[in-house]
Scaffold this active site. Structure first.
Site: not given
Length: 658
Positions: A353, A382, A400, A402, A404, A485, A531
């Site tokens: 992000c 991670r 991911q 991912d 945004h 979330k 997100h």
């Protein structure tokens, strides 16, 4: 003797009742044998609790979530007593209930063996049959220290009384407020058999433990810290009936068959080489085909929905994560910094992000561009502790899917509604259909931004979730530090729940990055950031699908969609021609021209869970046909080649299972 008034709460009804002073919760619910504890004013209590005037009381059934936890925690106590009867030198750690079971930690001279577990389980059965009562009593700190002087770990827990709950189960032992010890009392003789520091509640008697089994043992650090001594942990499970225990054990057998790590090796899909490191997987060619098919379909659907693809690097200066706040809130989950330039720390990115914010901010933005939907298959890293790394479902490096989305406040509600619909429909395309939603709200100890902003974001998410008509479960305090979330929870073929997609509303990162767009009136306005990770990670979603389908992937995802099986060598060229025509239509078809006998070829490809086998002999060659053998063992003969190809194409395009 005076009376007291209590209110019995049985949702949605409430009944006021007058009882004699000294009446216990057990007497109040004596006609309902499923009740094993009580909730009084919102707090769980033993059935021995003496009712007070004005109490609002609710019975806790053994099959409720709280009831199962009480059953399992009580069984953990029985196990600890049994361990100390079999191994008198064992020192006690903690023994909380966990999902589907319980554990207890012990300090012993050597690890437990399978025979040790059998001996402990036999002793537990004896204790259960004795019908020992669980009896609660309040003690002072000094009294507890005197009674438990030989238990060093319990003495440490006494010093924790009143501290914040931990994630290691210590709060089950002490918590805040009164310090209590539970005695196990022989129901016939009144003899004290065993005792433990615990805040309870517990079952009234060990006889109410109908079915249990010890599962395994493992090493575990005291209170989860590598700085503390290594203890031995025994895991067990307990259920309200023998039938439910058997059902659970059968479920575990099926789950073991579906373990993605096992299937990954058997089907030659992926591996996690020791030379690379724990939690870092490599995909083999067959697994690479499945992964590419997953990604290609996702990419196609995102393009149709108006997403734009971006790419960002794997590492960045630490100042980027200082700006985003991740170094303040997420440093423990990040790999240590690398000193690449003098005085400058670089980090492997744990999320995408912040970099997407820089793409948004690379030039001026107009309201006409919003919503701006940026999408990336972005690999992140991670640092998970070795004890929690688990195949592809809990990895240290993963990709991911991912996205945004940057939009105006006015667009936010509609965008969330459309986004959640898009997410659920795409998951259905992959074969998942049983969902509920979870709303994670602010952790009061770990958040940035104003309460007003959080409240607005939370309510907008709630309304979007409610429109889907799915169950909505609260998750208090479960949000990330920057915003609330919604999580999509999906059940697989054997009823396990997996967290899939997450959608988070974020007013805070646009503020920290000073993101702006030009509004219709020419003013500079702050966008809302959403997100969204649809799979969560490709690796994890790969594992979920592998276990959901037990390795028998639907044809559109299968590495090999059909394999040609010649009855004899003379039939190989005919099948190769069929395979070439199939490949021209985009199908993944191979021909097994090995020297193995036909039946062995069939067995080999059954083990590889190939959806279709195309068998050809003399009659098929003469007639221009093939025979289909399906994954379930059924067969259809004499199919004209054109029809056979059309059936394969149809099944793949419709993404159905066979």
């Amino acid at each position: 003797m005076s009376d007291v008034r209590v209110v019995i709460s049985r949702e949605p009804d409430r009944e006021e009742r007058v009882v004699t002073t000294g009446t216990t919760a057990a007497e109040l619910f004596q006609d309902d044998r499923s009740i094993i504890a009580a909730r009084v004013g919102g707090e769980l209590k033993d059935l021995s609790y003496v009712l007070q005037d004005g109490d609002v009381v609710e019975g806790v059934a053994i099959r409720s979530e709280d009831g199962l936890n009480i059953l399992r925690h009580s069984t953990a106590h029985v196990m600890a007593q049994a361990v100390q009867e079999v191994f008198p030198e064992a020192k006690l750690g903690i023994g909380p209930p966990i999902k589907d079971g319980f554990y207890y930690d012990f300090d012993v001279a050597k690890p437990f063996t399978p025979d040790d577990l059998k001996a402990v389980e036999k002793k537990m059965q004896e204790i259960v049959k004795r019908g020992q009562r669980f009896s609660r009593r309040v003690v002072t700190d000094d009294e507890a220290r005197a009674e438990l002087a030989g238990e060093p770990y319990k003495l440490e827990l006494i010093g924790l009384k009143g501290s914040a709950s931990t994630d290691d189960g210590a709060d089950v032992e002490v918590g805040a407020g009164e310090l209590t010890i539970y005695d196990n009392i022989d129901a016939k003789t009144g003899e004290l058999c065993w005792k433990d520091l615990c805040r309870g509640p517990h079952l009234p008697s060990t006889r109410l433990i109908p079915a249990f089994k010890l599962m395994r043992n493992a090493a575990a650090y005291w209170r989860g810290s590598e700085k503390n001594p290594m203890l031995q942990r025994i895991y067990g499970t307990a259920w309200p009936s023998k039938e439910e225990l058997k059902g659970y054990l059968d479920f575990l057998v099926e789950a073991e068959k579906r373990d993605h790590r096992k299937l990954g090796a058997e089907l030659d899909l992926f591996s996690i080489p020791e030379d690379i490191g724990s939690g870092l997987a490599v995909f083999h060619p067959r697994g690479g085909i499945i992964r590419r098919a997953m990604e290609d379909y996702s990419r196609k659907r995102h393009e149709e929905a108006g997403y734009e693809f971006v790419y960002t690097p794997h590492a960045t200066k630490g100042t980027l994560f200082e700006k985003s706040g991740h170094l303040d809130w997420y440093a423990d989950g990040m790999y240590p910094p690398m000193q690449l330039d003098e005085g400058v720390d670089y980090y492997l990115k744990p999320m995408n992000c912040p970099m997407h914010n820089l793409i948004f901010d690379a030039r001026g933005r107009s309201y006409r561009e919003l919503p701006l939907r940026l999408f990336e298959f972005g690999t992140v890293y991670r640092y998970e502790k070795s004890g929690v790394v688990h195949g592809l479902t809990r990895a240290r490096g993963f990709t991911q899917d991912d996205a945004h989305i940057y939009c105006t406040k006015e667009q936010m509600a509609e965008e969330l509604d459309n986004l959640l619909t898009f997410v659920l429909n795409l998951l259905r395309d992959y074969g998942l259909n049983d969902f509920y939603l979870e709303l994670s709200t602010k952790d009061p100890e770990k958040y940035i931004g104003s309460d007003e902003v959080w409240e607005e974001a939370t309510e907008t998410l709630r309304k979007a979730a409610e429109k889907q008509g799915l169950p909505l479960v609260p998750d208090p305090g479960g949000a990330a530090f920057y915003g609330p979330k919604i999580s999509v929870q999906a059940k697989d073929a054997i009823g396990r729940t997996w967290q899939m997609s997450t959608i988070q509303v974020d007013f805070n990162l646009p503020e920290r990055f000073d993101l702006e767009y030009t509004a219709p009136d020419g003013t500079r306005q702050r966008p809302v950031m959403i997100h969204r990770a649809l799979f969560g990670s490709i690796e994890r979603f790969f594992a979920v699908l592998l276990e959901h389908y037990a390795g028998a992937m639907p044809p559109w995802l299968a590495p090999v969609q059909a394999v040609g099986i010649p009855i004899g060598d003379a039939h190989v060229p005919y099948l190769q021609e069929f395979a070439a025509e199939a490949k021209a239509k985009g199908l993944r078809v191979e021909v097994d021209a090995s020297s193995d006998r036909m039946q062995k070829k069939i067995r080999n490809h059954q083990k590889l869970k190939v959806p279709f086998m195309v068998i050809v002999g003399d009659e098929d060659m003469a007639a221009g046909t093939v025979s289909f053998r399906y994954r379930d063992g059924s067969q259809k003969n004499g199919i004209p080649k054109a029809e056979a190809l059309a059936e394969l194409v149809d099944v793949v395009e419709r993404r159905v299972q066979v």
